[in-house]
Enzyme design. Structure first.
Site, PDB file in Angstrom:
ATOM      1  N   ASP A   1      36.712  20.849  -5.346  1.00 28.16           N
ATOM      2  CA  ASP A   1      35.981  21.382  -6.504  1.00 28.16           C
ATOM      3  C   ASP A   1      34.665  22.049  -6.091  1.00 28.16           C
ATOM      4  O   ASP A   1      34.252  23.029  -6.702  1.00 28.16           O
ATOM      5  CB  ASP A   1      35.696  20.227  -7.481  1.00 28.16           C
ATOM      6  CG  ASP A   1      35.105  20.681  -8.810  1.00 28.16           C
ATOM      7  OD1 ASP A   1      35.580  21.707  -9.335  1.00 28.16           O
ATOM      8  OD2 ASP A   1      34.191  20.016  -9.322  1.00 28.16           O
TER       9      ASP A   1
ATOM     10  N   HIS B   1      30.861  26.373  -3.717  1.00 30.37           N
ATOM     11  CA  HIS B   1      29.410  26.302  -3.904  1.00 30.37           C
ATOM     12  C   HIS B   1      28.667  25.837  -2.637  1.00 30.37           C
ATOM     13  O   HIS B   1      27.665  26.427  -2.253  1.00 30.37           O
ATOM     14  CB  HIS B   1      29.061  25.381  -5.068  1.00 30.37           C
ATOM     15  CG  HIS B   1      29.819  25.683  -6.328  1.00 30.37           C
ATOM     16  ND1 HIS B   1      30.142  26.960  -6.700  1.00 30.37           N
ATOM     17  CD2 HIS B   1      30.332  24.879  -7.296  1.00 30.37           C
ATOM     18  CE1 HIS B   1      30.810  26.931  -7.852  1.00 30.37           C
ATOM     19  NE2 HIS B   1      30.937  25.675  -8.219  1.00 30.37           N
TER      20      HIS B   1
ATOM     21  N   LYS C   1      36.707  30.583 -10.667  1.00 31.37           N
ATOM     22  CA  LYS C   1      37.266  29.587  -9.775  1.00 31.37           C
ATOM     23  C   LYS C   1      38.081  28.583 -10.598  1.00 31.37           C
ATOM     24  O   LYS C   1      37.879  28.554 -11.809  1.00 31.37           O
ATOM     25  CB  LYS C   1      36.173  28.904  -8.957  1.00 31.37           C
ATOM     26  CG  LYS C   1      35.315  27.909  -9.750  1.00 31.37           C
ATOM     27  CD  LYS C   1      34.403  27.140  -8.865  1.00 31.37           C
ATOM     28  CE  LYS C   1      35.006  25.861  -8.365  1.00 31.37           C
ATOM     29  NZ  LYS C   1      34.872  24.699  -9.251  1.00 31.37           N
TER      30      LYS C   1
ATOM     31  N   LYS D   1      29.528  13.217  -8.218  1.00 35.82           N
ATOM     32  CA  LYS D   1      29.295  13.088  -9.662  1.00 35.82           C
ATOM     33  C   LYS D   1      28.763  11.690  -9.956  1.00 35.82           C
ATOM     34  O   LYS D   1      28.960  10.768  -9.173  1.00 35.82           O
ATOM     35  CB  LYS D   1      30.599  13.313 -10.413  1.00 35.82           C
ATOM     36  CG  LYS D   1      31.114  14.746 -10.254  1.00 35.82           C
ATOM     37  CD  LYS D   1      31.870  15.201 -11.472  1.00 35.82           C
ATOM     38  CE  LYS D   1      32.400  16.610 -11.317  1.00 35.82           C
ATOM     39  NZ  LYS D   1      31.407  17.635 -11.636  1.00 35.82           N
TER      40      LYS D   1
HETATM   41  C1  BG6 Z   1      31.858  23.795 -11.113  1.00 37.39           C
HETATM   42  C2  BG6 Z   1      32.632  22.527 -10.866  1.00 37.39           C
HETATM   43  O1  BG6 Z   1      32.350  24.832 -10.323  1.00 37.39           O
HETATM   44  O2  BG6 Z   1      30.486  23.576 -10.801  1.00 37.39           O
HETATM   45  C3  BG6 Z   1      32.057  21.385 -11.710  1.00 37.39           C
HETATM   46  O3  BG6 Z   1      33.993  22.721 -11.208  1.00 37.39           O
HETATM   47  C4  BG6 Z   1      30.585  21.240 -11.441  1.00 37.39           C
HETATM   48  O4  BG6 Z   1      32.740  20.168 -11.436  1.00 37.39           O
HETATM   49  C5  BG6 Z   1      29.867  22.568 -11.585  1.00 37.39           C
HETATM   50  O5  BG6 Z   1      30.069  20.296 -12.361  1.00 37.39           O
HETATM   51  C6  BG6 Z   1      28.428  22.464 -11.131  1.00 37.39           C
HETATM   52  O6  BG6 Z   1      27.731  23.607 -11.495  1.00 37.39           O
HETATM   53  P1  BG6 Z   1      26.174  23.569 -11.746  1.00 37.39           P
HETATM   54  O7  BG6 Z   1      25.808  24.985 -12.002  1.00 37.39           O
HETATM   55  O8  BG6 Z   1      25.935  22.656 -12.896  1.00 37.39           O
HETATM   56  O9  BG6 Z   1      25.587  23.022 -10.486  1.00 37.39           O
END
Ligand code: BG6
Length: 513
Positions: free
Chosen positions: A258, A263, A171, A363
């Site tokens: 993002d 997700h 991604k 964040k």
């Molecule tokens: C990524 C985003 O896809 O996922 C990031 O670009 C984010 O900004 C990250 O921090 C979070 O992933 P995880 O596995 O730490 O929850």
């Protein structure tokens, strides 16, 4: 991948089910980048440790950095050691990096591609790889299409010799619906869809995969998994990190793009999907797409009531004072980019009509926590009201995704003693306590599956587009100046007050994290 210590039957099943992937060369474009160092190499190491990489394996890195193969081997061995801690197996690290080869070039120059062909021929002769190549595009997104076009032009995606060729794409897949559609369309001009493995690393997480198992391997939850028994669902993906060194990318992206079409949409799809007819990739993906397609577009006039966007200011996170977003490197000091977003959505189908889905991600929140909360309706009658007991709270089921990997059912219980009083108690399942899980990155299963040709945990083009469709009306409204204010929230808080107000309007509350 996890080793179960308490249940010998499951251990036996795992041992029986897992066999090494077939022979292949894995080519990582962008091998010197962060993703490779932090996640891909440690994941390959974990696969090798569990005997899941073929003995006939080669790793080929392709990147711009002007370093020697020897130096790269040394650096990557160091990052694996760091990621795996004191328990790492030095022999396996040595084996892995001894199978690493490096092409130092930009992605356009002919000599770089000639060198790649030469290296592939050389490793083929040395390792007997059956001509199978797995290409991993761990690069900036502007290289995805040029690289796939070039791979096709170099005949590296040609499977006519009886071998397989696969391409994993990271991604972000597009930056809005139109660009995602265009990217899919352009890719499909040069490569068949079944060679493309579009990644969402959330699908590599055990706890995310477990949503499927929890829902569809148990008989007791599915009958109540609907609008009749569920009041609402909350999906939280909270991060305590800021934008770190990614200010340049992030300031043009923001939290909505993002995190949400990929997700959070993934968590939503797994939580809300219908039981698939089988466990095939197609059946699973079909049901997930249907959920996202059933999300009605948020109308521009709803954008203020149903969408909150926030941006962090300076504050204390884990007892450390951290800078505000606008002070981060490579971020515009007047930036209007959101680092937090909360949404109220719906899934308009028979199962979910009328059930709100609240989602939030941000964040620099006070801690890292990803969870799905299923909040059930209240009991129909408050039977104990005359006893002076507090009114019972509705039951909730919390699927802890990370870092707490657990499932917890909260229900009301009697406080011991002669007076009838009730309180909320919990039934807890904890991955850490039940399974002895070694350090894993989440990429192990994805890489292993790609080597086996199993696309169940990868995204189809329509899934990606359906994810973007969910947020496109919000992007449009914001671009037209119809979003609400950008709410500032202190780093280390739970996010902007407006997100609390949004959910309170319906008499509900976010579950604290
Ligand atoms: C990524 C985003 O896809 O996922 C990031 O670009 C984010 O900004 C990250 O921090 C979070 O992933 P995880 O596995 O730490 O929850």
């Amino acid at each position: 991948m996890a080793t179960l210590v308490e249940n010998p039957l499951v251990r036996e099943i795992q041992t029986r089910a897992l066999k090494p992937a077939g022979p292949c060369a894995m080519v990582i474009f962008g091998i010197t980048g962060d993703l490779s160092k932090r996640l891909l190499l440690p994941a390959l190491y974990n696969l090798a440790t569990h005997g899941l990489l073929s003995e006939h394996f080669a790793l080929v890195g392709f990147a711009l950095s002007d370093i020697t193969e020897e130096k790269l081997r040394e650096t990557l061995a160091g990052t694996i050691r760091e990621a795996c801690g004191s328990e790492c197996n030095l022999e396996t690290i040595r084996w892995l990096v001894s199978h690493l080869h490096y092409v130092s070039s930009d992605f356009e120059t002919a000599s770089g591609w000639q060198k790649l062909h030469a290296v592939l021929d050389q490793v083929e002769a040395a390792e007997d790889l059956a001509g199978n190549y797995l290409f991993y595009l761990a690069t900036a997104p502007e290289f995805f299409l040029p690289l796939v076009r070039r791979l096709a032009a170099e005949k590296l995606l040609d499977e006519s010799g009886g071998h397989w060729r696969r391409v994993i794409i990271e991604k972000p897949f597009g930056h809005d619906l139109a660009s995602a559609r265009a990217l899919n369309a352009e890719l499909l001009k040069v490569v068949q869809d079944d060679l493309l493995y579009r990644i969402d690393h959330y699908l590599g997480k055990e706890t995310v995969q477990n949503i499927l198992v929890f829902r569809f391997a148990n008989g007791i939850f599915e009958p109540i998994w609907n609008r009749r028994y569920i009041d609402h669902i909350q999906i939280t993906v909270a991060e305590s990190v800021g934008v770190e060194r990614r200010g340049r990318y992030y300031d043009h992206t923001g939290a909505l793009r993002d995190m949400v079409p990929n997700h959070l949409a993934q968590l939503l799809a797994l939580t809300a999907m219908e039981p698939p007819a089988s466990f095939s990739a197609t059946a699973l993906q079909n049901e997930q797409v249907k959920v996202l397609e059933a999300v009605p577009p948020i109308r521009p006039e709803e954008c203020v009531a149903c969408v909150v966007r926030g941006q962090y200011t300076e504050g204390m996170v884990s007892e450390t004072m951290v800078a505000g977003y606008r002070e981060e490197p490579f971020v515009d000091p007047n930036s209007q980019t959101e680092t937090y977003v909360a949404l109220k959505m719906a899934v308009d189908n028979w199962r979910w009509a009328g059930v709100p889905f609240f989602m939030r991600t941000g964040k620099r929140l006070h801690k890292r926590n990803t969870q799905v909360v299923v909040q059930f309706r209240n009991a129909p009658l408050s039977l104990f009201r005359r006893t002076g007991a507090l009114p019972p709270r509705p039951n909730s089921l919390v699927l802890g995704i990370q870092p707490d990997e657990n499932i917890c059912l909260e229900f009301e219980g009697k406080v011991p003693g002669p007076v009838l009083e009730t309180t909320t108690v919990r039934m807890d399942f904890d991955y850490g306590r039940h399974f002895r899980v070694e350090h894993r990155t989440g990429y192990e299963t994805l890489l292993y599956d790609a080597m086996l040709g199993d696309r169940s945990l990868f995204k189809r083009a329509d899934m990606i587009e359906a994810g973007w469709s969910v947020i496109q009306p919000i992007l449009d409204a914001w671009a037209a100046g119809r979003g609400g204010e950008l709410d500032r929230y202190g780093a280390g808080s739970e996010g902007p007050q407006a997100a609390e107000d949004m959910i309170h309007t319906g008499g509900r509350a976010w579950r604290p994290f």
